[in-house]
Design an enzyme around this catalytic site. Structure first.
Site, PDB file in Angstrom:
ATOM      1  N   LYS A 293      -2.096   2.797 -10.903  1.00  0.00           N
ATOM      2  CA  LYS A 293      -1.314   4.033 -10.722  1.00  0.00           C
ATOM      3  C   LYS A 293      -1.156   4.743 -12.065  1.00  0.00           C
ATOM      4  O   LYS A 293      -1.269   5.971 -12.155  1.00  0.00           O
ATOM      5  CB  LYS A 293       0.048   3.706 -10.081  1.00  0.00           C
ATOM      6  CG  LYS A 293      -0.088   3.355  -8.599  1.00  0.00           C
ATOM      7  CD  LYS A 293       1.159   2.755  -7.966  1.00  0.00           C
ATOM      8  CE  LYS A 293       0.827   2.288  -6.546  1.00  0.00           C
ATOM      9  NZ  LYS A 293       1.919   1.615  -5.850  1.00  0.00           N
TER      10      LYS A 293
ATOM     11  N   GLN B  86       7.692  -0.349  -6.983  1.00  0.00           N
ATOM     12  CA  GLN B  86       6.600  -1.130  -6.408  1.00  0.00           C
ATOM     13  C   GLN B  86       7.145  -2.218  -5.480  1.00  0.00           C
ATOM     14  O   GLN B  86       8.052  -2.960  -5.844  1.00  0.00           O
ATOM     15  CB  GLN B  86       5.761  -1.748  -7.540  1.00  0.00           C
ATOM     16  CG  GLN B  86       4.512  -2.478  -7.085  1.00  0.00           C
ATOM     17  CD  GLN B  86       3.480  -1.568  -6.426  1.00  0.00           C
ATOM     18  OE1 GLN B  86       3.357  -0.388  -6.746  1.00  0.00           O
ATOM     19  NE2 GLN B  86       2.742  -2.108  -5.477  1.00  0.00           N
TER      20      GLN B  86
ATOM     21  N   ASP C  59       6.656   8.016  -2.417  1.00  0.00           N
ATOM     22  CA  ASP C  59       6.106   7.079  -1.432  1.00  0.00           C
ATOM     23  C   ASP C  59       6.367   7.557  -0.006  1.00  0.00           C
ATOM     24  O   ASP C  59       5.746   7.076   0.931  1.00  0.00           O
ATOM     25  CB  ASP C  59       6.792   5.709  -1.582  1.00  0.00           C
ATOM     26  CG  ASP C  59       6.045   4.746  -2.481  1.00  0.00           C
ATOM     27  OD1 ASP C  59       4.807   4.773  -2.463  1.00  0.00           O
ATOM     28  OD2 ASP C  59       6.707   3.970  -3.192  1.00  0.00           O
TER      29      ASP C  59
HETATM   30  N1  GUN Z   1       3.141  -2.028  -2.332  1.00  0.00           N
HETATM   31  C1  GUN Z   1       1.993  -1.955  -1.630  1.00  0.00           C
HETATM   32  N2  GUN Z   1       1.700  -0.668  -1.316  1.00  0.00           N
HETATM   33  C2  GUN Z   1       2.696   0.088  -1.837  1.00  0.00           C
HETATM   34  C3  GUN Z   1       2.954   1.477  -1.855  1.00  0.00           C
HETATM   35  O1  GUN Z   1       2.211   2.309  -1.312  1.00  0.00           O
HETATM   36  N3  GUN Z   1       4.087   1.859  -2.519  1.00  0.00           N
HETATM   37  C4  GUN Z   1       4.925   0.971  -3.100  1.00  0.00           C
HETATM   38  N4  GUN Z   1       6.013   1.441  -3.690  1.00  0.00           N
HETATM   39  N5  GUN Z   1       4.717  -0.334  -3.091  1.00  0.00           N
HETATM   40  C5  GUN Z   1       3.600  -0.773  -2.472  1.00  0.00           C
END
Ligand code: GUN
Length: 284
Positions: free
Chosen positions: A53, A97, A120
Site C-alpha cells: 500500500k 489493517q 476502506d
Molecule cells: N486486510 C485484508 N484486506 C484488507 C483491506 O482491504 N483493508 C484492511 N484495512 N485490512 C485488510
C-alpha cells in the site's frame, strides 16, 4: 481452450496512472493527498500488504504515514490514535489493517474512523450508502473486481452472478455491486446446499471463501468468467487462490490469476478512494 487471463497488474497500473495524474493536478493547485496506514502487531501477511500500500502511494504521489503499533496495544490506545488521525487535517484517508490482534475490538475501531476518511468503506454509514447506491467510497476488493470487468468489457447486465462467500469485506458488498450493475446475484456460503449446481449456473463466478483451490472445474459452466479473490499460502510457501486455476482455465472463458489478478486491484482502488477523500474534504 484456455481462458483469457484477466491481468490485474495491467489494469491496476492503468488505474494508478489515472490517480497519479489527478493527484499531481491537485498538488499543482496546492492540495496534497495523504493516507495514514495503521498496523498493529507483526502478522507477516499484513506487513506485506501494508508495504504494498505504501509503495502504491509513492507511485501515485500520495503521501503515506505509517503507524506501526505493538501487538500489546490496547483498545484505548488504538482509538486514541484514530481520533488523532480523524482530527488531523493533513490526513485524508485512514486505513487500519485487518485482522487486528484478538484482544482488540475490530468493530469499535472501524466505527471510530471518520466516515469521510474511511477509504476502506467499512464504516456502517458507508456500507449503508452502498446499499442505497449513493456512495462516496466503494470497498477496495469488490470495486477492483468490477474495475477488471469494466477494463475487459465484460458485460454484467442480466448475467447470472454467483458470489461464494458472505464476508462484510468482500462477499456482501460484491453482491451489492453486481446488483447495481444489473446482474442477477446469488450469494452462497458454507451452509449453502447444492453449491456445485448453483455455481455451474453462473455466467460470472466470484470466489471469496479463503480456501485454497476450492472451486474446481466441475463447478464452473463452460465459458464462465471467474474472478478469484482468494489469497492462500500453501505449505510449500506458494500463493494460490480459491480457484483451481489450471483446470478451471480449461473451462472458463476468462479468469483472474493469483497472484496478479484481484490483489493488485485492491490496492489501486485504495488509491482511488484516497484521491476521492482528498477531493471531498477540499471541495474539489
Ligand atoms: N486486510 C485484508 N484486506 C484488507 C483491506 O482491504 N483493508 C484492511 N484495512 N485490512 C485488510
Amino acid at each position: 481452450m484456455s481462458a483469457l487471463v484477466l491481468d490485474g497488474k495491467t489494469v491496476s497500473s492503468a488505474v494508478k496512472e489515472e490517480v497519479a495524474k489527478e493527484v499531481k493536478a491537485l498538488s499543482d493547485k496546492g492540495t496534497n493527498s495523504c493516507l495514514a496506514v495503521v498496523i498493529v502487531g507483526d502478522d507477516p501477511a499484513s506487513r506485506v500488504y501494508v508495504n504494498n500500500k505504501k509503495k502504491a502511494c509513492e507511485v501515485c504521489g500520495i503521501k503515506s504515514l505509517e503507524y506501526a503499533l505493538s501487538s500489546s496495544t490496547t483498545n484505548e490506545e488504538l482509538l486514541s490514535l484514530v481520533k488523532e488521525l480523524n482530527e488531523n487535517p493533513e490526513v485524508n484517508g485512514i486505513l487500519v489493517q485487518l485482522p487486528l490482534p484478538k484482544h482488540l475490538d475490530e468493530k469499535l475501531v472501524i466505527e471510530s474512523i471518520d466516515p469521510k476518511k474511511d477509504v476502506d468503506a467499512f464504516h456502517a454509514s458507508n456500507v449503508g450508502k452502498i446499499m442505497i447506491g449513493e456512495y462516496d467510497f466503494l470497498p477496495c476488493t469488490p470495486a477492483g473486481v468490477m474495475e477488471i470487468m469494466k477494463y475487459y468489457n465484460i458485460e454484467t447486465e442480466g448475467k447470472d452472478c454467483v458470489v461464494i462467500g458472505r464476508s462484510n469485506i468482500v462477499g456482501k458488498p460484491m453482491a451489492m455491486l453486481l446488483l447495481h450493475a444489473n446482474g442477477t446475484v446469488t450469494v452462497t456460503h458454507s451452509k449453502t446446499k447444492n453449491l456445485k449446481e448453483i455455481c455451474r449456473k453462473a455466467d460470472i463466478l466470484v470466489a471469496a471463501i479463503g480456501k485454497a483451490n476450492f472451486v474446481t472445474a466441475d463447478m464452473v459452466k463452460e465459458g464462465a468468467v471467474v474472478l478469484d479473490v482468494g489469497i492462500n499460502r500453501l505449505d510449500n510457501g506458494k500463493l494460490c487462490g480459491d480457484v483451481d486455476y489450471i483446470n478451471v482455465s480449461e473451462v472458463a472463458s476468462a479468469i483472474t490469476p493469483v497472484p496478479g489478478g484481484v490483489g493488485p486491484m485492491t490496492i489501486a482502488m485504495l488509491m482511488k478512494n484516497t484521491l476521492k477523500a482528498t477531493k471531498l474534504q477540499n471541495n474539489c
